[in-house]
Design an enzyme around this catalytic site. Structure first.
Site, PDB file in Angstrom:
ATOM      1  N   LYS A 224      65.837  12.490  60.548  1.00  0.00           N
ATOM      2  CA  LYS A 224      65.955  12.456  59.092  1.00  0.00           C
ATOM      3  C   LYS A 224      65.759  13.819  58.425  1.00  0.00           C
ATOM      4  CE  LYS A 224      65.642   7.551  58.561  1.00  0.00           C
ATOM      5  NZ  LYS A 224      64.938   6.346  58.066  1.00  0.00           N
ATOM      6  N   ARG A 263      62.066   3.580  65.816  1.00  0.00           N
ATOM      7  CA  ARG A 263      63.529   3.414  65.799  1.00  0.00           C
ATOM      8  C   ARG A 263      64.131   4.802  65.994  1.00  0.00           C
ATOM      9  NH1 ARG A 263      67.585   3.974  62.199  1.00  0.00           N
ATOM     10  NH2 ARG A 263      69.359   2.531  62.367  1.00  0.00           N
TER      11      ARG A 263
HETATM   12  N1  LIG Z   1      64.400  -0.510  59.717  1.00  0.00           N
HETATM   13  C1  LIG Z   1      65.056   0.651  59.480  1.00  0.00           C
HETATM   14  N2  LIG Z   1      66.415   0.681  59.512  1.00  0.00           N
HETATM   15  C2  LIG Z   1      67.067   1.856  59.249  1.00  0.00           C
HETATM   16  N3  LIG Z   1      68.422   1.884  59.258  1.00  0.00           N
HETATM   17  C3  LIG Z   1      69.092   3.052  59.005  1.00  0.00           C
HETATM   18  C4  LIG Z   1      68.360   4.230  58.754  1.00  0.00           C
HETATM   19  C5  LIG Z   1      69.047   5.519  58.467  1.00  0.00           C
HETATM   20  O1  LIG Z   1      70.260   5.670  59.096  1.00  0.00           O
HETATM   21  P1  LIG Z   1      70.396   5.874  60.701  1.00  0.00           P
HETATM   22  O2  LIG Z   1      70.872   4.561  61.201  1.00  0.00           O
HETATM   23  O3  LIG Z   1      71.390   6.934  60.900  1.00  0.00           O
HETATM   24  O4  LIG Z   1      69.049   6.227  61.219  1.00  0.00           O
HETATM   25  N4  LIG Z   1      67.002   4.215  58.732  1.00  0.00           N
HETATM   26  C6  LIG Z   1      66.341   3.041  58.975  1.00  0.00           C
HETATM   27  C7  LIG Z   1      64.904   2.970  58.969  1.00  0.00           C
HETATM   28  O5  LIG Z   1      64.197   3.956  58.716  1.00  0.00           O
HETATM   29  N5  LIG Z   1      64.322   1.761  59.217  1.00  0.00           N
END
Ligand SMILES: Nc1nc2ncc(COP(=O)(O)O)nc2c(=O)[nH]1
Length: 282
Positions: A224, A263
């Site tokens: 991020k 994640r």
């Molecule tokens: N639960 C959860 N889901 C997410 N989905 C997408 C992204 C940002 O996009 P990415 O898929 O490229 O990481 N961040 C999160 C997160 O911080 N937490």
């Protein structure tokens, strides 16, 4: 390696789990377009499982600040082949969606976690779908659609405010019939937060857990912008694909604080680092 069942509701498993990210999108912020082809996405998901991912999180709509919505049928077309392949492989599948219709379809196909970055705010019907299906629900702190979210960064105390706002979302989910133990909370790093506010939340990892004492907490910091800003060279943020070491450092930090799950887009190095620090704690 200690195996841990992702469906176990213990917020402090023997080791912190890893949720591997597979974005089947053309425009996700770090890997947009890399896994847009279903066969390529399935191969990538299997590779992440081989690297040690406990859960595969499949996304069909970019949540990047400023992006327009993906039509529902297109989102479903993107994720379904990967969901079906991973379910047939016996992998725990999470689907990153804000939509009730997509959640219903993927749960029927065998996904056991609905990962809703809107925490039920974008499409409240998703709460009923999750309640009826009895699956796990990742409820992330969220203040608005991608297009406007970075305007919504005013907090009195970002840690206390995120905990209280997320608690309200948890209450709404329970009121809709979702069992409390099925809810996984997530502070929403990078969503309606400045880089400094993201660091304040990360530093408050224990306070955030205490705010939801019995609930599992998922942390999503992978690649991020607040990491890119930290590692900037000559005023230029470090490119997203070059933030994996920084991501791994925070994964080990969360493992030391016995978080439920991280994640991450890159799995192997994160797993190795987390196993290593878990040995020290043992
Ligand atoms: N639960 C959860 N889901 C997410 N989905 C997408 C992204 C940002 O996009 P990415 O898929 O490229 O990481 N961040 C999160 C997160 O911080 N937490």
């Amino acid at each position: 390696m200690i195996s841990v069942d992702p469906a176990n509701t213990n917020p402090h498993p023997a080791r912190t789990l890893v949720m591997g990210v597979v974005n089947v999108t053309p425009n996700s912020f770090s890997d947009g377009g890399m896994w847009a082809d279903p066969e390529v996405a399935i191969r990538h998901a299997r590779d992440l499982v081989a690297q040690g991912a406990d859960i595969i999180d499949v996304g069909g709509e970019s949540t990047r600040p400023g992006t327009d919505r993906t039509p529902e049928d297109e989102e479903l077309r993107r994720v379904m082949p990967v969901v079906k392949a991973m379910v047939s492989d016996g992998v725990t599948v999470s689907v990153d969606t804000m939509r009730a219709g997509v959640a219903k379809a993927v749960v029927e196909a065998g996904a056991t976690i609905v990962n809703d970055v809107s925490g039920g705010k974008a499409d409240p019907g998703i709460l009923n779908v999750v309640a009826e299906a009895g699956v796990d629900y990742v409820l992330m702190h969220w203040r608005g659609q991608s297009a406007t979210m970075q305007d919504l960064i005013h907090y009195d105390n970002v840690v206390a405010d995120v905990i209280s706002e997320t608690s309200q979302q948890v209450d709404a989910a329970i009121a809709a019939g979702i069992a409390r133990e099925r809810i996984i909370v997530d502070p929403g790093i990078g969503f309606s937060k400045t880089p400094e506010q993201n660091w304040q939340l990360v530093e408050a990892v224990d306070a955030f857990q205490e705010g939801f004492e019995d609930l599992r907490v998922l942390w999503g910091v992978s690649r991020k912008r607040f990491l890119g800003e930290l590692l900037a060279d000559d005023g230029q943020d470090r490119p997203a694909l070059e933030r994996d070491a920084s991501t791994m450092a925070l994964s080990t930090y969360f493992a030391l604080h016995r978080a439920w799950c991280v994640r991450t887009h890159e799995v192997r190095a994160n797993r190795d680092a987390m196993e290593t620090v878990a040995r020290i704690r043992a």
